[in-house]
Write an enzyme that holds these catalytic residues in place. Sequence first.
Site, PDB file in Angstrom:
ATOM      1  N   GLU A 112      -5.529 -11.746   3.140  1.00  0.00           N
ATOM      2  CA  GLU A 112      -6.794 -11.641   4.208  1.00  0.00           C
ATOM      3  C   GLU A 112      -8.426 -12.501   4.608  1.00  0.00           C
ATOM      4  O   GLU A 112      -8.373 -12.786   5.809  1.00  0.00           O
ATOM      5  CB  GLU A 112      -7.825 -10.595   4.061  1.00  0.00           C
ATOM      6  CG  GLU A 112      -6.239  -8.887   4.177  1.00  0.00           C
ATOM      7  CD  GLU A 112      -5.987  -8.952   6.182  1.00  0.00           C
ATOM      8  OE1 GLU A 112      -5.773  -9.580   6.716  1.00  0.00           O
ATOM      9  OE2 GLU A 112      -4.921  -8.271   5.251  1.00  0.00           O
ATOM     10  N   TYR A 154       1.273  -1.187   0.138  1.00  0.00           N
ATOM     11  CA  TYR A 154       0.046   0.000   0.044  1.00  0.00           C
ATOM     12  C   TYR A 154       0.589   1.272   0.157  1.00  0.00           C
ATOM     13  O   TYR A 154       0.705   2.339  -0.751  1.00  0.00           O
ATOM     14  CB  TYR A 154      -1.222  -0.238   1.080  1.00  0.00           C
ATOM     15  CG  TYR A 154      -2.005  -1.533   0.978  1.00  0.00           C
ATOM     16  CD1 TYR A 154      -2.618  -1.328   0.026  1.00  0.00           C
ATOM     17  CD2 TYR A 154      -2.242  -1.822   1.957  1.00  0.00           C
ATOM     18  CE1 TYR A 154      -3.475  -2.072  -0.029  1.00  0.00           C
ATOM     19  CE2 TYR A 154      -3.381  -2.421   1.876  1.00  0.00           C
ATOM     20  CZ  TYR A 154      -3.991  -3.291   1.307  1.00  0.00           C
ATOM     21  OH  TYR A 154      -4.702  -3.815   1.137  1.00  0.00           O
ATOM     22  N   HIS A 162      -6.799 -15.210   6.952  1.00  0.00           N
ATOM     23  CA  HIS A 162      -6.495 -14.874   8.243  1.00  0.00           C
ATOM     24  C   HIS A 162      -7.503 -15.417   8.989  1.00  0.00           C
ATOM     25  O   HIS A 162      -7.844 -15.247   9.942  1.00  0.00           O
ATOM     26  CB  HIS A 162      -5.513 -13.505   8.295  1.00  0.00           C
ATOM     27  CG  HIS A 162      -4.676 -13.441   7.283  1.00  0.00           C
ATOM     28  ND1 HIS A 162      -4.039 -12.353   7.384  1.00  0.00           N
ATOM     29  CD2 HIS A 162      -3.228 -14.762   7.116  1.00  0.00           C
ATOM     30  CE1 HIS A 162      -2.472 -12.290   6.839  1.00  0.00           C
ATOM     31  NE2 HIS A 162      -2.626 -13.710   6.612  1.00  0.00           N
TER      32      HIS A 162
END
Length: 345
Positions: free
Chosen positions: A220, A131, A223
């Site tokens: 994600e 990012y 996760h």
Amino acid sequence: MKPVAAGAEVLPADKVAQGTNAEEEPLQQENPFRYVLFPIQYHDIWRKYKEQESCIWTVEEIDLGNDMKDWATLNDGERHFIKHVLAFFAGSDGIVIENLAQRFMSDVKVPEARAFYGFQLMMENIHSETYSVLLDTYITDSEEKLRLLHAIQTIPCIQKKAEWPVRWIGSSASFQQRLIGFAAVEGIFFSGSFCALFWLKKRGLMPGLTFSNELISRDEGLHTDFACLLYNSHIKHKLPRERVLEIIVDAVNIEREFICDALPVRLIGMNAELMAQYIEFVADRLLVSLGEEKHYRSTQPFDFMEMISLQGKTNFFEKRVGEYQKAGVMSTEGTSKKFSLSEDF
């Protein structure tokens, strides 16, 4: 509601507020053998670690060569939206890293779970770097770039959203509450922004940005899967449904306000009401993954998200995972209880 696993206990509200004795939870019991991985005792946790290991990637694998051409064709609203989504993500990964380093890595005493969290921490660093590189590439004005990189301190709507996970890091709540709290961060707080970036992919824009979004959203999802695995299979004292709902609904309200009002998706041509419905759909998916019944009963409103899977359906990951399967890394990995931002259930 799914029955509590054998031997599990649902906590009364007063005990939830106070937290529980960590020694009562198998994952948190003192373990003199925690410094050594073998022999593997928790095979399901270990498989999740190996699955995560097989998905490693680096920022250098993302080609941003064509993004600047698209960036120049975007209107001001579209650029504003992308900038602020990236600014939120750049800071939020640092919050997840801090939680892993300060809390979860010391909460659990099981080496297989620590291995997963250690690898997750490394991957969150890669997300954060990504990012930052994206912002550094797209934003040429150094003052604006710094403001966006420090968005948790400089941009009110991002600061407000970041306060929720930061509070969980410093909370005295039990591990199971904080586990669900950060499952909501990775499973709900990121969902609207991930979806919006996939919308750009549907429009054929920003191939580097949207490819990185595929990689990161997949991570994600894994996760979040892991948090659900720990909660469903290895937490002895379950939370009351009311407490689980309180956490999930709070996260939904914050995400809905952020992506529909504070940083409205209409800036990139998306419908805010459908986005709110999508966030509720994702929240229900998380509730089901945690063994609870759906709360919102919202349907998947975006057809383009039906084509997206966080379990590695992109060409990149079909190649990557296939190579590791040949080596036996993931040959026994199952597919149950996968958390997805796109699949119906």
